[in-house]
Scaffold this active site. Sequence first.
Site, PDB file in Angstrom:
ATOM      1  N   ASP A 304      23.717   2.259  36.210  1.00  0.00           N
ATOM      2  CA  ASP A 304      23.514   2.706  37.586  1.00  0.00           C
ATOM      3  C   ASP A 304      24.253   4.015  37.883  1.00  0.00           C
ATOM      4  OD1 ASP A 304      22.215   0.321  37.811  1.00  0.00           O
ATOM      5  OD2 ASP A 304      23.361  -0.413  39.526  1.00  0.00           O
ATOM      6  N   ASP A 305      23.761   4.693  38.914  1.00  0.00           N
ATOM      7  CA  ASP A 305      24.455   5.789  39.619  1.00  0.00           C
ATOM      8  C   ASP A 305      24.320   7.157  38.959  1.00  0.00           C
ATOM      9  OD1 ASP A 305      25.229   3.766  41.265  1.00  0.00           O
ATOM     10  OD2 ASP A 305      27.321   3.745  40.638  1.00  0.00           O
ATOM     11  N   HIS A 354      17.413   3.866  42.354  1.00  0.00           N
ATOM     12  CA  HIS A 354      18.689   3.316  42.860  1.00  0.00           C
ATOM     13  C   HIS A 354      19.033   3.917  44.220  1.00  0.00           C
ATOM     14  CE1 HIS A 354      22.252   0.965  42.466  1.00  0.00           C
ATOM     15  NE2 HIS A 354      23.103   1.962  42.307  1.00  0.00           N
ATOM     16  N   HIS A 358      22.886   6.473  47.530  1.00  0.00           N
ATOM     17  CA  HIS A 358      23.786   5.324  47.383  1.00  0.00           C
ATOM     18  C   HIS A 358      24.273   4.740  48.703  1.00  0.00           C
ATOM     19  CE1 HIS A 358      26.659   2.732  45.180  1.00  0.00           C
ATOM     20  NE2 HIS A 358      25.909   3.000  44.136  1.00  0.00           N
ATOM     21  N   HIS A 444      27.611   1.239  34.259  1.00  0.00           N
ATOM     22  CA  HIS A 444      27.567   2.540  34.936  1.00  0.00           C
ATOM     23  C   HIS A 444      27.829   3.663  33.939  1.00  0.00           C
ATOM     24  CE1 HIS A 444      28.630  -0.482  37.980  1.00  0.00           C
ATOM     25  NE2 HIS A 444      27.956   0.273  38.834  1.00  0.00           N
TER      26      HIS A 444
END
Length: 490
Positions: A304-305, A354, A358, A444
């Site tokens: 993620d991210d 995603h 955020h 991540h």
Amino acid sequence: MKNIVYVLILVVINFNCKEAKKEEAIDAPFRIELDESVEALSDSIQIKNIQVGSDTSNDKNKLHISYPSTVYNFINNDQEAFAQSYLKEFEAAAKGKNEEAIAGLDFGQHFELVASSPTVLTFLIERYTSYGNNYDTQFFTYVYDVKDQKRLPFSRLFSPKENFEKLATIVQSETKAILKEKIAAMEGVSASDKEALWNNAEEMLIEGTMPSDENYDGFSWDASGKLTIYFDKYQVASGNFGAIEVKLSPDSYRHLVAEKYLEVFLIPAEKGEEILPTEKEPKTAETSFEVDCSKEPCVAITFDDGPAKYTTQLLDILKKHEVKATFFVLGKSAKVQKNTLLRAYKEGHQIGNHSWDHKDLKRLSEEAVIQQINETNEVISNIIGEDVQVLRPPYGSLNDMVKAHANMPIILWNLDPLDWKDRKTDIVAERISEASINGIVLAHDIHPSTVAAMPQVISNLKAKGYHLVTIENLFAGKELEEGKVYSRRR
């Protein structure tokens, strides 16, 4: 936004390896220490991150900061200091937060590359801050003269002083028109009350648009040269008006730009280092895979991210060990590191949504949720030439409204190694290696300790006979429903 990146320089930076210290608690003061590694840059500008709180909904106080990493140390030092200042603000707020409060903090910072040339780099930094209720948004613009190695304030771009004053007069006039239109559109408000609202707002407006660098610290422009000035909430009007954006055509301000920087605003069209697909090729048939996860033990590791500074190194590792993964990326980050994302896709990895920047989708309006999802889908599909198939909301935070507008299956996880918190390679490797058959691992690629753990993870899971696959491969043969949540193959 103009997002054109010239090839600045290809570098290979050699660093000494060291591991980041484990953080004992979210509210403990700390400065993020990044593991250092050898990495060949695939994009001229990379993304660095600071994260507090995991991608679970159990952590009340959350922070996610993205900031640029370039080949210029003076820019990197400046951006590092700016990011750390926001972290300190978050830490102070977290210490003063009532532990019994239902909603926690949600701080976020992301950036866009407004323009890049051999002489000037420009970044638009957006910060969204929630103390448990609505988000307040602030914009900050950093224009760097890479030749003279200094940051350029707004007043330098519109110099001499008389030019800045003339521009401020134009902006003030446009802002008045915007506020008058907003007041006129108010329903259930009498004419006398509307007049009173305007009289109360006028003084604040004049002060907030005066020609000072403090007032004009947030601005950007697009490919056509259209200039946008961002005024924060309460800067030019009372809070119920929200943040105000003033847009100016090139013809209205071109004559006021300092001659040296005129070309900065009037960027020639479509040149750049990335070669991207020109047409989207939506899927017409189900992809066939070498591994049948209905018969073979599989694990899907997801990241993620990103994309971020360490994604390229991770791709090298995955390629060397011939395994696939799924990357749930942020729209804003994808816009910056297009080449990195395109490489991941071309090497057989799956790209998922995603969100744009955020934010906790449960805290947003219906319109904002749709925007977060759709804008990210558009950016990703324009880069990889394929529709996005899966969504993972930030923090795994969702409600019925998010499900209703996902228009994709929602992919969560059944193993969280807490790699955001315990940034020791051996600890992360050990936890991810506990993955179960047909499970989904949350990880991540913004953390170098996680990337460094992957060779051991791959070795351990292969030794158990597991195949490391994408989400699409894991669920192949099953019909996934839009808006339904999946945390493993059953």
